[in-house]
Write a protein that holds these residues in place. Structure first.
Motif, mmCIF file in Angstrom:
data_model
loop_
_atom_site.group_PDB
_atom_site.id
_atom_site.type_symbol
_atom_site.label_atom_id
_atom_site.label_comp_id
_atom_site.label_asym_id
_atom_site.label_seq_id
_atom_site.Cartn_x
_atom_site.Cartn_y
_atom_site.Cartn_z
ATOM 1 N N MET A 1 48.649 -0.239 35.477
ATOM 2 C CA MET A 1 49.763 0.660 35.733
ATOM 3 C C MET A 1 49.536 1.393 37.058
ATOM 4 S SD MET A 1 52.032 0.496 33.364
ATOM 5 C CE MET A 1 52.796 1.514 32.171
ATOM 6 N N PHE A 2 50.631 1.711 37.696
ATOM 7 C CA PHE A 2 50.635 2.412 38.981
ATOM 8 C C PHE A 2 50.170 3.855 38.803
ATOM 9 C CE2 PHE A 2 53.542 4.980 41.825
ATOM 10 C CZ PHE A 2 52.758 4.846 42.957
ATOM 11 N N THR A 3 49.261 4.301 39.678
ATOM 12 C CA THR A 3 48.800 5.686 39.706
ATOM 13 C C THR A 3 49.135 6.270 41.066
ATOM 14 O OG1 THR A 3 46.988 5.255 38.166
ATOM 15 C CG2 THR A 3 46.792 7.208 39.565
ATOM 16 N N SER A 4 49.800 7.423 41.063
ATOM 17 C CA SER A 4 50.069 8.126 42.320
ATOM 18 C C SER A 4 49.162 9.347 42.389
ATOM 19 C CB SER A 4 51.539 8.539 42.407
ATOM 20 O OG SER A 4 51.863 9.472 41.395
ATOM 21 N N ARG A 5 49.003 9.853 43.595
ATOM 22 C CA ARG A 5 48.147 11.018 43.811
ATOM 23 C C ARG A 5 48.853 12.006 44.729
ATOM 24 N NH1 ARG A 5 45.471 6.517 43.443
ATOM 25 N NH2 ARG A 5 43.676 6.409 42.056
ATOM 26 N N ARG A 6 48.634 13.271 44.446
ATOM 27 C CA ARG A 6 49.107 14.301 45.369
ATOM 28 C C ARG A 6 48.099 15.436 45.378
ATOM 29 N NH1 ARG A 6 52.713 18.651 44.325
ATOM 30 N NH2 ARG A 6 52.598 19.312 42.160
ATOM 31 N N THR A 7 48.017 16.112 46.501
ATOM 32 C CA THR A 7 47.049 17.189 46.677
ATOM 33 C C THR A 7 47.759 18.535 46.569
ATOM 34 O OG1 THR A 7 45.726 15.787 48.116
ATOM 35 C CG2 THR A 7 45.332 18.152 48.267
ATOM 36 N N VAL A 8 47.110 19.461 45.872
ATOM 37 C CA VAL A 8 47.633 20.822 45.714
ATOM 38 C C VAL A 8 46.531 21.790 46.128
ATOM 39 C CG1 VAL A 8 48.410 22.559 44.032
ATOM 40 C CG2 VAL A 8 49.174 20.186 43.815
ATOM 41 N N THR A 9 46.889 22.777 46.941
ATOM 42 C CA THR A 9 45.957 23.846 47.283
ATOM 43 C C THR A 9 46.284 25.048 46.406
ATOM 44 O OG1 THR A 9 45.775 23.049 49.558
ATOM 45 C CG2 THR A 9 45.090 25.332 49.138
ATOM 46 N N ILE A 10 45.281 25.562 45.707
ATOM 47 C CA ILE A 10 45.477 26.700 44.799
ATOM 48 C C ILE A 10 45.674 27.957 45.644
ATOM 49 C CG2 ILE A 10 44.535 28.015 42.874
ATOM 50 C CD1 ILE A 10 44.903 24.980 42.270
ATOM 51 N N GLU A 11 46.812 28.605 45.446
ATOM 52 C CA GLU A 11 47.145 29.823 46.186
ATOM 53 C C GLU A 11 46.772 31.061 45.366
ATOM 54 O OE1 GLU A 11 48.153 29.654 49.255
ATOM 55 O OE2 GLU A 11 48.529 27.497 49.292
ATOM 56 N N TRP A 12 46.680 32.191 46.034
ATOM 57 C CA TRP A 12 46.321 33.444 45.374
ATOM 58 C C TRP A 12 47.276 33.754 44.221
ATOM 59 C CZ3 TRP A 12 48.943 38.162 45.012
ATOM 60 C CH2 TRP A 12 48.187 39.215 44.499
ATOM 61 N N GLY A 13 48.576 33.539 44.428
ATOM 62 C CA GLY A 13 49.572 33.844 43.403
ATOM 63 C C GLY A 13 49.539 32.900 42.209
ATOM 64 N N ASP A 14 48.782 31.803 42.281
ATOM 65 C CA ASP A 14 48.641 30.880 41.160
ATOM 66 C C ASP A 14 47.612 31.365 40.144
ATOM 67 O OD1 ASP A 14 50.422 29.011 42.349
ATOM 68 O OD2 ASP A 14 48.774 28.141 43.519
ATOM 69 N N CYS A 15 46.851 32.397 40.522
ATOM 70 C CA CYS A 15 45.693 32.804 39.726
ATOM 71 C C CYS A 15 45.924 34.123 39.000
ATOM 72 C CB CYS A 15 44.474 32.938 40.643
ATOM 73 S SG CYS A 15 44.057 31.384 41.468
ATOM 74 N N ASP A 16 45.123 34.313 37.953
ATOM 75 C CA ASP A 16 45.156 35.558 37.194
ATOM 76 C C ASP A 16 44.114 36.523 37.778
ATOM 77 O OD1 ASP A 16 42.658 34.757 36.240
ATOM 78 O OD2 ASP A 16 43.414 34.153 34.281
ATOM 79 N N PRO A 17 43.953 37.730 37.203
ATOM 80 C CA PRO A 17 42.990 38.685 37.773
ATOM 81 C C PRO A 17 41.538 38.192 37.785
ATOM 82 C CG PRO A 17 44.556 39.836 36.389
ATOM 83 C CD PRO A 17 44.800 38.358 36.179
ATOM 84 N N ALA A 18 41.199 37.180 36.963
ATOM 85 C CA ALA A 18 39.841 36.617 36.977
ATOM 86 C C ALA A 18 39.679 35.584 38.093
ATOM 87 C CB ALA A 18 39.526 35.993 35.623
ATOM 88 N N ASP A 19 40.737 35.393 38.911
ATOM 89 C CA ASP A 19 40.749 34.435 40.026
ATOM 90 C C ASP A 19 40.631 32.986 39.553
ATOM 91 O OD1 ASP A 19 41.061 33.788 42.756
ATOM 92 O OD2 ASP A 19 38.894 33.553 42.980
ATOM 93 N N ILE A 20 41.155 32.714 38.343
ATOM 94 C CA ILE A 20 41.288 31.333 37.894
ATOM 95 C C ILE A 20 42.773 31.054 37.697
ATOM 96 C CG2 ILE A 20 38.991 31.168 36.868
ATOM 97 C CD1 ILE A 20 40.308 31.531 34.118
ATOM 98 N N VAL A 21 43.143 29.779 37.776
ATOM 99 C CA VAL A 21 44.555 29.405 37.674
ATOM 100 C C VAL A 21 45.117 29.868 36.334
ATOM 101 C CG1 VAL A 21 46.173 27.465 37.530
ATOM 102 C CG2 VAL A 21 44.374 27.474 39.265
ATOM 103 N N PHE A 22 46.243 30.566 36.385
ATOM 104 C CA PHE A 22 46.973 30.957 35.178
ATOM 105 C C PHE A 22 47.560 29.674 34.605
ATOM 106 C CE2 PHE A 22 50.964 33.060 33.417
ATOM 107 C CZ PHE A 22 50.339 33.519 32.268
ATOM 108 N N TYR A 23 47.189 29.335 33.379
ATOM 109 C CA TYR A 23 47.427 27.998 32.822
ATOM 110 C C TYR A 23 48.855 27.465 32.926
ATOM 111 C CZ TYR A 23 49.411 29.966 28.578
ATOM 112 O OH TYR A 23 50.219 30.616 27.700
#
Length: 141
Positions: A1-23
């Protein structure tokens, strides 16, 4: 099966106060990755709608397994694969990797839909064989 890829840079607004991505942001990225997957297979969503008279492919079930946290500034790669086609549904798997290590696995079940005869709602419709073929024969990208 075909697999595609894309890159994402984690931004400050993506994270919670613990500096991890808010799910919920993972689910937002996975949704965008599904649309990207169709485009990478040569069927961007507007073309899919125009060519087959559908209105989209809403999600009917989703889940995720979280293995490692992602933080502000991380660059991650999301690999997307349609793993199964039903008559009107399809299953999508996403793998979010950082430095080649698996951080999150995402799972979706989506249904191809069109407008009902009266135009008031939506109903499932068969996934055209031509659409399925694109994901069986397209090379990785």
């Amino acid at each position: 099966m075909f697999t595609s890829r894309r890159t994402v840079t984690i931004e400050w607004g993506d994270c919670d106060p613990a500096d991890i991505v808010f799910y919920p942001n993972y689910f937002r990225w996975f949704d965008a990755s599904t649309a990207h997957h169709f485009k990478a297979a040569g069927l961007p969503k507007p073309e899919l709608i125009r060519r087959y008279g559908v209105v989209g492919f809403p999600m009917v079930d989703t889940s995720a397994k979280f293995h490692r946290p992602s933080r502000h500034g991380d660059e991650v790669v999301i690999e997307t694969t349609i793993t199964r086609f039903g008559s009107s549904s399809f299953d999508v798997e996403h793998r979010l990797l950082r430095d080649g290590k698996l951080c999150v696995e995402g799972f979706e079940k989506r249904v191809l839909v069109k407008r009902t005869e009266d135009g008031e709602g939506i109903t499932s419709c068969p996934v055209p064989d031509e659409v399925k073929e694109r994901f069986y024969t397209t090379g990785t990208g």
